[in-house]
Design a protein around this motif. Structure first.
Motif, mmCIF file in Angstrom:
data_model
loop_
_atom_site.group_PDB
_atom_site.id
_atom_site.type_symbol
_atom_site.label_atom_id
_atom_site.label_comp_id
_atom_site.label_asym_id
_atom_site.label_seq_id
_atom_site.Cartn_x
_atom_site.Cartn_y
_atom_site.Cartn_z
ATOM 1 N N ASP A 18 30.534 98.989 45.596
ATOM 2 C CA ASP A 18 31.992 98.924 45.487
ATOM 3 C C ASP A 18 32.594 98.103 46.621
ATOM 4 O O ASP A 18 33.539 97.342 46.416
ATOM 5 C CB ASP A 18 32.600 100.327 45.500
ATOM 6 N N ASP A 19 32.048 98.259 47.816
ATOM 7 C CA ASP A 19 32.517 97.502 48.962
ATOM 8 C C ASP A 19 32.297 96.001 48.760
ATOM 9 O O ASP A 19 33.191 95.197 49.003
ATOM 10 C CB ASP A 19 31.807 97.979 50.233
ATOM 11 N N MET A 20 31.121 95.620 48.279
ATOM 12 C CA MET A 20 30.828 94.207 48.035
ATOM 13 C C MET A 20 31.729 93.645 46.941
ATOM 14 O O MET A 20 32.249 92.539 47.065
ATOM 15 C CB MET A 20 29.352 94.034 47.651
ATOM 16 N N ARG A 21 31.937 94.420 45.884
ATOM 17 C CA ARG A 21 32.802 93.978 44.788
ATOM 18 C C ARG A 21 34.233 93.765 45.289
ATOM 19 O O ARG A 21 34.891 92.787 44.932
ATOM 20 C CB ARG A 21 32.754 95.004 43.666
ATOM 21 N N SER A 22 34.706 94.661 46.139
ATOM 22 C CA SER A 22 36.049 94.542 46.692
ATOM 23 C C SER A 22 36.169 93.310 47.587
ATOM 24 O O SER A 22 37.165 92.581 47.520
ATOM 25 C CB SER A 22 36.380 95.804 47.493
ATOM 26 N N ARG A 23 35.159 93.053 48.413
ATOM 27 C CA ARG A 23 35.175 91.869 49.278
ATOM 28 C C ARG A 23 35.162 90.589 48.463
ATOM 29 O O ARG A 23 35.883 89.639 48.767
ATOM 30 C CB ARG A 23 33.976 91.886 50.216
ATOM 31 N N GLN A 24 34.341 90.551 47.423
ATOM 32 C CA GLN A 24 34.274 89.363 46.578
ATOM 33 C C GLN A 24 35.599 89.122 45.869
ATOM 34 O O GLN A 24 36.042 87.976 45.751
ATOM 35 C CB GLN A 24 33.144 89.502 45.557
ATOM 36 N N ARG A 25 36.247 90.177 45.421
ATOM 37 C CA ARG A 25 37.529 90.041 44.739
ATOM 38 C C ARG A 25 38.589 89.494 45.691
ATOM 39 O O ARG A 25 39.343 88.588 45.341
ATOM 40 C CB ARG A 25 37.955 91.383 44.150
ATOM 41 N N ARG A 26 38.647 90.039 46.936
ATOM 42 C CA ARG A 26 39.622 89.538 47.910
ATOM 43 C C ARG A 26 39.387 88.073 48.238
ATOM 44 O O ARG A 26 40.322 87.283 48.345
ATOM 45 C CB ARG A 26 39.566 90.366 49.196
ATOM 46 N N TYR A 27 38.120 87.685 48.388
ATOM 47 C CA TYR A 27 37.794 86.295 48.704
ATOM 48 C C TYR A 27 38.138 85.380 47.529
ATOM 49 O O TYR A 27 38.684 84.294 47.721
ATOM 50 C CB TYR A 27 36.311 86.156 49.061
ATOM 51 N N ALA A 28 37.850 85.810 46.307
ATOM 52 C CA ALA A 28 38.165 84.995 45.124
ATOM 53 C C ALA A 28 39.671 84.800 44.979
ATOM 54 O O ALA A 28 40.136 83.695 44.644
ATOM 55 C CB ALA A 28 37.589 85.644 43.875
ATOM 56 N N ILE A 29 40.442 85.829 45.232
ATOM 57 C CA ILE A 29 41.903 85.707 45.168
ATOM 58 C C ILE A 29 42.395 84.726 46.219
ATOM 59 O O ILE A 29 43.246 83.868 45.936
ATOM 60 C CB ILE A 29 42.571 87.089 45.326
ATOM 61 N N SER A 30 41.870 84.806 47.425
ATOM 62 C CA SER A 30 42.272 83.886 48.493
ATOM 63 C C SER A 30 41.924 82.446 48.153
ATOM 64 O O SER A 30 42.713 81.529 48.399
ATOM 65 C CB SER A 30 41.606 84.277 49.814
ATOM 66 N N MET A 31 40.760 82.228 47.584
ATOM 67 C CA MET A 31 40.362 80.868 47.230
ATOM 68 C C MET A 31 41.169 80.338 46.043
ATOM 69 O O MET A 31 41.433 79.137 45.950
ATOM 70 C CB MET A 31 38.868 80.798 46.939
ATOM 71 N N THR A 32 41.606 81.221 45.162
ATOM 72 C CA THR A 32 42.488 80.812 44.070
ATOM 73 C C THR A 32 43.834 80.356 44.618
ATOM 74 O O THR A 32 44.388 79.335 44.179
ATOM 75 C CB THR A 32 42.674 81.968 43.068
ATOM 76 N N ILE A 33 44.351 81.088 45.591
ATOM 77 C CA ILE A 33 45.600 80.690 46.244
ATOM 78 C C ILE A 33 45.419 79.344 46.935
ATOM 79 O O ILE A 33 46.307 78.482 46.897
ATOM 80 C CB ILE A 33 46.066 81.777 47.232
ATOM 81 N N ARG A 34 44.276 79.112 47.549
ATOM 82 C CA ARG A 34 43.995 77.840 48.208
ATOM 83 C C ARG A 34 43.999 76.696 47.195
ATOM 84 O O ARG A 34 44.566 75.635 47.447
ATOM 85 C CB ARG A 34 42.641 77.907 48.915
ATOM 86 N N LEU A 35 43.370 76.913 46.054
ATOM 87 C CA LEU A 35 43.341 75.899 45.000
ATOM 88 C C LEU A 35 44.756 75.587 44.512
ATOM 89 O O LEU A 35 45.114 74.418 44.321
ATOM 90 C CB LEU A 35 42.463 76.364 43.844
ATOM 91 N N VAL A 36 45.566 76.613 44.349
ATOM 92 C CA VAL A 36 46.960 76.416 43.923
ATOM 93 C C VAL A 36 47.716 75.606 44.971
ATOM 94 O O VAL A 36 48.521 74.730 44.625
ATOM 95 C CB VAL A 36 47.641 77.779 43.653
ATOM 96 N N CYS A 37 47.462 75.866 46.247
ATOM 97 C CA CYS A 37 48.110 75.093 47.315
ATOM 98 C C CYS A 37 47.727 73.613 47.247
ATOM 99 O O CYS A 37 48.584 72.736 47.403
ATOM 100 C CB CYS A 37 47.756 75.655 48.690
ATOM 101 N N PHE A 38 46.458 73.316 47.019
ATOM 102 C CA PHE A 38 46.022 71.929 46.896
ATOM 103 C C PHE A 38 46.684 71.238 45.702
ATOM 104 O O PHE A 38 47.196 70.124 45.822
ATOM 105 C CB PHE A 38 44.501 71.834 46.759
ATOM 106 N N VAL A 39 46.683 71.900 44.561
ATOM 107 C CA VAL A 39 47.268 71.310 43.360
ATOM 108 C C VAL A 39 48.777 71.126 43.547
ATOM 109 O O VAL A 39 49.337 70.079 43.181
ATOM 110 C CB VAL A 39 46.966 72.179 42.119
ATOM 111 N N ALA A 40 49.425 72.102 44.145
ATOM 112 C CA ALA A 40 50.868 71.997 44.380
ATOM 113 C C ALA A 40 51.181 70.892 45.386
ATOM 114 O O ALA A 40 52.200 70.197 45.251
ATOM 115 C CB ALA A 40 51.421 73.331 44.876
ATOM 116 N N ALA A 41 50.326 70.691 46.386
ATOM 117 C CA ALA A 41 50.557 69.623 47.366
ATOM 118 C C ALA A 41 50.513 68.257 46.697
ATOM 119 O O ALA A 41 51.282 67.358 47.046
ATOM 120 C CB ALA A 41 49.516 69.704 48.479
#
Length: 96
Positions: A18-41
């Motif tokens: 559960d801990d690993m799944r939670s960490r992976q989910r937080r990291y995936a959300i952060s990287m999705t936000i990063r991708l949105v920032c690049f596309v928006a830029a």
């Protein structure tokens, strides 16, 4: 007398899976936000907002790793009394 290092179920850590799944989910959300920032830029065009979005996309991985590796810090504020003379509830036989 209760031990001072007792673990309550509400403060027990989650399982490793559960801990690993939670960490992976937080990291995936952060990287999705990063991708949105690049596309928006790219979509915004030249200007100050573009540099803000690029800066966010550049520095977000640092914060994403720190957030993804954050420990599970559960604390419900409960603590056992440390002194031996703590008041305890006792039954009184003289009540009729």
């Amino acid at each position: 007398m209760a031990k001072s290092d007792a673990v309550r179920i509400t403060t027990a850590r989650s399982s490793a899976a559960d801990d690993m799944r939670s960490r992976q989910r937080r990291y995936a959300i952060s990287m999705t936000i990063r991708l949105v920032c690049f596309v928006a830029a790219v979509a915004v065009g030249p200007g100050a907002l573009r540099w803000v979005l690029v800066g966010a996309a550049v520095f977000l991985p640092l914060f994403a790793v720190v957030m993804a590796n954050a420990n599970d810090q559960r604390d419900d504020g409960f603590s056992l009394p440390s002194n031996a003379g703590a008041h305890e509830l006792t039954a009184h036989d003289d009540e009729d």
